[in-house]
Design an enzyme around this catalytic site. Structure first.
Site, PDB file in Angstrom:
ATOM      1  N   ARG A   1      19.586  30.696  18.285  1.00 27.73           N
ATOM      2  CA  ARG A   1      20.812  30.420  19.037  1.00 27.73           C
ATOM      3  C   ARG A   1      21.275  28.881  19.233  1.00 27.73           C
ATOM      4  O   ARG A   1      21.319  27.949  19.063  1.00 27.73           O
ATOM      5  CB  ARG A   1      21.274  31.401  19.615  1.00 27.73           C
ATOM      6  CG  ARG A   1      22.464  32.067  19.205  1.00 27.73           C
ATOM      7  CD  ARG A   1      22.843  33.187  20.611  1.00 27.73           C
ATOM      8  NE  ARG A   1      23.126  34.623  20.423  1.00 27.73           N
ATOM      9  CZ  ARG A   1      23.362  35.030  20.590  1.00 27.73           C
ATOM     10  NH1 ARG A   1      22.817  35.818  22.317  1.00 27.73           N
ATOM     11  NH2 ARG A   1      23.488  36.706  21.164  1.00 27.73           N
TER      12      ARG A   1
ATOM     13  N   CYS B   1      27.813  37.913  23.284  1.00 25.64           N
ATOM     14  CA  CYS B   1      29.532  38.314  23.418  1.00 25.64           C
ATOM     15  C   CYS B   1      29.593  37.612  24.787  1.00 25.64           C
ATOM     16  O   CYS B   1      30.590  37.380  25.341  1.00 25.64           O
ATOM     17  CB  CYS B   1      28.587  39.536  23.503  1.00 25.64           C
ATOM     18  SG  CYS B   1      27.299  40.361  24.736  1.00 25.64           S
TER      19      CYS B   1
ATOM     20  N   HIS C   1      33.388  43.864  27.903  1.00 28.06           N
ATOM     21  CA  HIS C   1      32.772  43.458  29.147  1.00 28.06           C
ATOM     22  C   HIS C   1      34.299  42.477  30.191  1.00 28.06           C
ATOM     23  O   HIS C   1      34.897  42.029  30.030  1.00 28.06           O
ATOM     24  CB  HIS C   1      31.977  42.094  28.620  1.00 28.06           C
ATOM     25  CG  HIS C   1      31.305  42.806  27.681  1.00 28.06           C
ATOM     26  ND1 HIS C   1      30.291  44.164  27.883  1.00 28.06           N
ATOM     27  CD2 HIS C   1      29.391  42.053  27.699  1.00 28.06           C
ATOM     28  CE1 HIS C   1      29.298  44.105  27.389  1.00 28.06           C
ATOM     29  NE2 HIS C   1      29.222  42.854  26.949  1.00 28.06           N
TER      30      HIS C   1
HETATM   31  P1  NAP Z   1      22.001  48.963  17.246  1.00 31.25           P
HETATM   32  O1  NAP Z   1      23.490  49.732  17.632  1.00 31.25           O
HETATM   33  O2  NAP Z   1      21.024  50.288  17.711  1.00 31.25           O
HETATM   34  O3  NAP Z   1      21.633  48.979  15.593  1.00 31.25           O
HETATM   35  C1  NAP Z   1      20.765  48.202  14.854  1.00 31.25           C
HETATM   36  C2  NAP Z   1      20.830  48.148  13.671  1.00 31.25           C
HETATM   37  O4  NAP Z   1      19.805  47.803  12.914  1.00 31.25           O
HETATM   38  C3  NAP Z   1      21.251  49.178  12.698  1.00 31.25           C
HETATM   39  O5  NAP Z   1      22.356  49.115  11.608  1.00 31.25           O
HETATM   40  C4  NAP Z   1      19.572  49.404  11.773  1.00 31.25           C
HETATM   41  O6  NAP Z   1      19.275  50.560  10.863  1.00 31.25           O
HETATM   42  C5  NAP Z   1      19.479  48.031  11.982  1.00 31.25           C
HETATM   43  N1  NAP Z   1      17.624  48.138  12.177  1.00 31.25           N
HETATM   44  C6  NAP Z   1      17.042  48.103  12.885  1.00 31.25           C
HETATM   45  N2  NAP Z   1      15.946  47.529  12.354  1.00 31.25           N
HETATM   46  C7  NAP Z   1      15.665  46.844  11.427  1.00 31.25           C
HETATM   47  C8  NAP Z   1      15.149  46.941  10.867  1.00 31.25           C
HETATM   48  N3  NAP Z   1      13.623  46.608  10.908  1.00 31.25           N
HETATM   49  N4  NAP Z   1      14.976  46.313   9.037  1.00 31.25           N
HETATM   50  C9  NAP Z   1      16.865  46.149   8.925  1.00 31.25           C
HETATM   51  N5  NAP Z   1      17.693  46.688   9.651  1.00 31.25           N
HETATM   52  C10 NAP Z   1      16.747  47.196  11.297  1.00 31.25           C
HETATM   53  O7  NAP Z   1      21.788  47.581  17.720  1.00 31.25           O
HETATM   54  P2  NAP Z   1      23.268  47.027  17.904  1.00 31.25           P
HETATM   55  O8  NAP Z   1      24.468  47.185  18.812  1.00 31.25           O
HETATM   56  O9  NAP Z   1      24.468  47.310  16.617  1.00 31.25           O
HETATM   57  O10 NAP Z   1      23.073  45.468  17.388  1.00 31.25           O
HETATM   58  C11 NAP Z   1      22.257  45.028  16.863  1.00 31.25           C
HETATM   59  C12 NAP Z   1      21.453  43.493  16.691  1.00 31.25           C
HETATM   60  O11 NAP Z   1      23.188  42.704  17.267  1.00 31.25           O
HETATM   61  C13 NAP Z   1      20.497  43.393  18.192  1.00 31.25           C
HETATM   62  O12 NAP Z   1      19.667  43.369  18.438  1.00 31.25           O
HETATM   63  C14 NAP Z   1      21.643  42.331  18.671  1.00 31.25           C
HETATM   64  O13 NAP Z   1      20.481  41.171  18.487  1.00 31.25           O
HETATM   65  C15 NAP Z   1      22.858  41.368  18.452  1.00 31.25           C
HETATM   66  N6  NAP Z   1      23.703  41.819  19.093  1.00 31.25           N
HETATM   67  C16 NAP Z   1      24.733  40.916  19.397  1.00 31.25           C
HETATM   68  C17 NAP Z   1      25.893  40.543  20.154  1.00 31.25           C
HETATM   69  C18 NAP Z   1      26.117  39.533  20.556  1.00 31.25           C
HETATM   70  O14 NAP Z   1      26.593  39.115  21.780  1.00 31.25           O
HETATM   71  N7  NAP Z   1      26.801  38.329  20.146  1.00 31.25           N
HETATM   72  C19 NAP Z   1      25.965  42.092  20.915  1.00 31.25           C
HETATM   73  C20 NAP Z   1      25.583  43.241  20.572  1.00 31.25           C
HETATM   74  C21 NAP Z   1      24.089  42.977  19.751  1.00 31.25           C
HETATM   75  P3  NAP Z   1      18.968  51.715  11.600  1.00 31.25           P
HETATM   76  O15 NAP Z   1      20.301  52.335  11.258  1.00 31.25           O
HETATM   77  O16 NAP Z   1      17.981  51.695  10.169  1.00 31.25           O
HETATM   78  O17 NAP Z   1      17.830  51.929  12.534  1.00 31.25           O
HETATM   79  N1  12T Z   2      20.391  42.152  25.909  1.00 38.08           N
HETATM   80  O1  12T Z   2      23.416  38.942  21.722  1.00 38.08           O
HETATM   81  O2  12T Z   2      22.112  44.358  26.373  1.00 38.08           O
HETATM   82  O3  12T Z   2      21.857  38.496  22.926  1.00 38.08           O
HETATM   83  O4  12T Z   2      24.222  43.701  26.716  1.00 38.08           O
HETATM   84  C1  12T Z   2      24.203  41.044  23.605  1.00 38.08           C
HETATM   85  C2  12T Z   2      24.020  41.898  24.068  1.00 38.08           C
HETATM   86  C3  12T Z   2      21.048  41.238  23.694  1.00 38.08           C
HETATM   87  C4  12T Z   2      22.379  39.521  22.688  1.00 38.08           C
HETATM   88  C5  12T Z   2      22.564  43.574  25.441  1.00 38.08           C
HETATM   89  C6  12T Z   2      21.195  42.140  24.884  1.00 38.08           C
HETATM   90  C7  12T Z   2      22.532  40.427  23.332  1.00 38.08           C
HETATM   91  C8  12T Z   2      22.873  41.906  24.911  1.00 38.08           C
END
Ligand code: NAP
Ligand code: 12T
Length: 351
Positions: free
Chosen positions: A102, A131, A251
């Site tokens: 970012r 977010c 949020h």
């Molecule tokens: P989550 O519910 O824990 O899901 C994680 C996802 O990543 C699952 O599909 C998981 O697959 C996959 N994954 C984990 N390790 C992996 C690997 N080594 N190779 C490929 N896929 C892998 O988490 P989430 O809330 O969806 O968030 C995922 C990520 O998105 C966060 O870590 C963060 O960086 C980002 N995020 C961004 C925002 C934002 O503010 N824009 C908000 C929330 C999250 P499995 O099913 O195989 O475990």
């Molecule tokens: N730790 O996209 O914990 O950087 O709510 C978003 C949400 C990281 C991010 C959370 C986090 C991100 C959270």
């Protein structure tokens, strides 16, 4: 020549954000020719349905990106750091939901309502902001355009789903345990990799992401630095306090801001917000109308209300801003970036 349909990959398709990505792609009838659903080894082989068809989830590897036009990443920062360079090598345009790129110079950090034109400078990866940042800048941009912006002080009231599906499950288990008179176990929040874990059920935790040397958390610093970059306001005075509440999704933010120009009234600010793209103004105190998580969740907009002038500073205002952290905060903003890339003809240049 613009292609009609695109080969799309979703990385982290089984996660909290990935699931909303699929729903959003479906609802927007995104022009997909082939869809590839990727995860870790753990979920490889699992079936997911999309537009009535069943897809098998595959383990994400560099080769997964052969032939892909656009990839939406939400599988954590380390996955993005490892696989986005591999995808770019294969001509893929990547929209990354993690914080991995970012703040990198040369990587556009985009909220289409605010800085869509920054997409024109992409070199294969576009970052989707945090977010909490996204919903704040959507609300502040119409104010900046009309009156300029000098200062922002924000406190957040953040939902558990921002920390992933494990965190949501933990909150539910704790809530059930406590209501049954049992003790609550904490293994995930506030940060899965940090030393201590605290109960989120019936609590408010003033830590989201890890602490920095300056006393702010990384989540707070993300809001501060990302806002300056997206709004092109490097000198903006801005501070944040980020708090986690036992809410599943949605949020809320209490935002204090000072305009550069004097003379605006709360009515002027509300008028600007009611005309702004992506904003729904819900502000009618006499009828107790204001944004709430229960009415905002599931919708793409940023909801703004409780707009009022500060009692001591004529150029100071307060507002309450609510949005679905998994939609505008993540999945919808990413799909919107993908739609903008198509509209501006910015997917072709990688091929
Ligand atoms: P989550 O519910 O824990 O899901 C994680 C996802 O990543 C699952 O599909 C998981 O697959 C996959 N994954 C984990 N390790 C992996 C690997 N080594 N190779 C490929 N896929 C892998 O988490 P989430 O809330 O969806 O968030 C995922 C990520 O998105 C966060 O870590 C963060 O960086 C980002 N995020 C961004 C925002 C934002 O503010 N824009 C908000 C929330 C999250 P499995 O099913 O195989 O475990
Ligand atoms: N730790 O996209 O914990 O950087 O709510 C978003 C949400 C990281 C991010 C959370 C986090 C991100 C959270």
């Amino acid at each position: 020549m613009t292609k009609q349909n695109y080969q799309v990959a979703v990385v982290g398709a089984t996660g909290a954000v990935g699931q909303q990505m699929l729903k959003t792609l479906e609802e927007r009838q995104f022009p997909i020719s082939t869809l590839t659903l990727l995860s870790s080894k753990r979920s490889a082989g699992k079936s997911l349905s999309f537009q009535g068809k069943t897809y098998t989830v595959e383990e994400a590897t560099p080769e997964s990106f052969e032939g892909v036009d656009i990839a939406l990443f939400s599988a954590g920062g380390s996955v993005s750091k490892a696989l986005i360079p591999e995808a770019i090598k294969r001509g893929v345009v990547c929209v990354d939901n993690t914080s991995a790129f970012r703040m990198d110079e040369g990587v556009p950090l985009v909220v289409p309502e605010v800085n869509e034109n920054d997409l024109r400078n992409h070199k294969g990866v576009i970052a989707n902001p945090n977010c909490s940042t996204i919903q704040m800048v959507v609300a502040l941009e119409p104010i900046r355009q009309a009156y300029g912006l000098n200062k922002v002080v924000v406190s957040t009231y953040q939902a558990v789903s921002g920390a992933g599906l494990d965190a949501v499950e933990e909150m539910e288990e704790q809530t059930k345990a406590i209501l049954a008179g049992e003790t609550a176990e904490a293994n995930v929040l506030p940060v899965s990799g940090d030393k201590k874990h605290y109960q989120i059920a019936f609590n408010a935790i003033p830590q989201i992401d890890v602490f920095q040397d300056n006393g702010f958390t990384y989540e707070e610093m993300k809001m501060i630095n990302e806002t300056k970059k997206i709004m092109h306001l490097p000198n903006l005075e801005i501070a944040a306090t980020c708090v986690r509440l036992p809410i599943e999704t949605g949020h809320s933010e209490s935002i204090y801001f000072e305009t550069e120009q004097a003379g605006a009234t709360a009515a002027d600010v509300k008028a600007r917000l009611s005309d702004a793209a992506g904003v729904t103004l819900q502000d009618d105190p006499t009828n107790q109308v204001y944004p709430m998580v229960t009415t905002a969740v599931g919708k793409p907009d940023v909801f703004v209300g409780r707009v009022r002038q500060d009692l001591d500073r004529a150029n100071g205002f307060h507002a309450w801003v609510v949005s679905d952290n998994l939609l505008k905060g993540a999945a919808w903003n990413s799909v919107q970036i993908a739609e903008s890339l198509i509209k501006l003809n910015l997917l072709e240049k990688q091929a």
